[in-house]
Design an enzyme around this catalytic site. Sequence first.
Site, mmCIF file in Angstrom:
data_model
loop_
_atom_site.group_PDB
_atom_site.id
_atom_site.type_symbol
_atom_site.label_atom_id
_atom_site.label_comp_id
_atom_site.label_asym_id
_atom_site.label_seq_id
_atom_site.Cartn_x
_atom_site.Cartn_y
_atom_site.Cartn_z
ATOM 1 N N HIS A 258 0.823 -1.207 0.000
ATOM 2 C CA HIS A 258 0.000 0.000 0.000
ATOM 3 C C HIS A 258 0.859 1.260 0.000
ATOM 4 O O HIS A 258 0.455 2.293 -0.544
ATOM 5 C CB HIS A 258 -0.961 -0.013 1.175
ATOM 6 N N HIS A 392 -4.548 -6.106 -10.783
ATOM 7 C CA HIS A 392 -3.292 -5.440 -10.404
ATOM 8 C C HIS A 392 -2.199 -5.680 -11.437
ATOM 9 O O HIS A 392 -1.452 -4.757 -11.786
ATOM 10 C CB HIS A 392 -2.800 -5.959 -9.051
#
Length: 410
Positions: A258, A392
């Site tokens: 993140h 992703h």
Amino acid sequence: MSTTPDFRAESFLLDHIKHTMAFYHPRCIDPNGGFFHYFKDDGTIYDRSHRHLVSSTRFVFNYAMASIEFGNPEYLEATHHGLKYLRDVHRQPNGGYAWTIRDGKPEDLTYHCYGVAFVLLAYSTALKAGIKDVLPWMDETWQLLETYYWDADAGLYRDESDSQWHFSGYRGQNANMHMCEAMLAAYQASDDPRYLDRALLLAHNMTERQAAKTIDKPGTNGGGLVWEHYDVHWNVDWKYNLDNPKHLFRPWGFQPGHQTEWSKLLLILEPLLLERNREENWLVPKARHLFDTALEHAWDETNGGIVYGFDPDGKVCDGDKYFWVQAESLAAAALLHARTGDARYDNWYERLWAYSWEHFVDHTYGAWYRILTQDNKKYDDEKSPAGKVDYHTMGACYEVLALIRAGGKP
């Protein structure tokens, strides 16, 4: 393992997207509505009745992006197919979106902001693909967020409510990070500045203001990393899921993936702002800090790859390797190298791709494995359970492709 390719070549990135799409298309399409969400390594579907909002929306993103890139009418048709399922099955009469569906009926009616972020991303990407029907749905989603999720005092989004819009006291960074991503996509698709303004506000409040609250923790390298979990007043909750550190959407600990994903978003945000003559000098230094600190603590020198989490003292608390962490990080490395010219980021791009090519990419059937042990062994043969869909991995390739086509060097 196949021969190591040129990871910086446009042809490689395009071929990799094609190879990944081929794993899902057309077997993922349920002719009765939506997409199948559960795949074994060889593409076998092992649960045909369960649907998750995150997968339903990410499949729309995948097909819309592939339609733009390759012009395959089947991809555009599949995008429409996925949008219909979002509107007819996930969306509820009061405007919320069911988190999970079983046998065509709502199973979990928790209304997650994280899920709505991907709804907005799906609509925005469909608009990029030329589907104009989504424009009112984008506005509808903005109004939904303003009415129920937006915490104006905090300048961030609340996380979750029940089906009657009663919100829990949990507040999280993950929903806000993906909402920033969705707002950037919405702006790129529509050129409506409200989306860009909101993306900037979310980025600043999370990576500057909220991240400053971790300044007294040794593992943050002087402060400024983003913690995952907060209480109703947006104070850091250091104990949330301490006893469940491997929670799929809300793990405990600093998440290096993140930090690097925020780095990527900040670097996407900067040129969009500059196009409107808005200069934010904090964006690049913060992007570098998040990436550099994450890799300092999370790169596994013994086995390669980035581990999943480290604790507030900077020590690894979850050594597993997740596919999305590597993918988001290589995209961030490419953007950092292009923006700064620092060769360290070029080296990281190469190392991350080489590691992923060896351990995560399935060169036989396509797509990436989801999770590996710290020493790079598979846990099982479930390549793509609900939530994965390789959004992703293909998304990272599209970001690097856009960089190359704009004249940059990953």
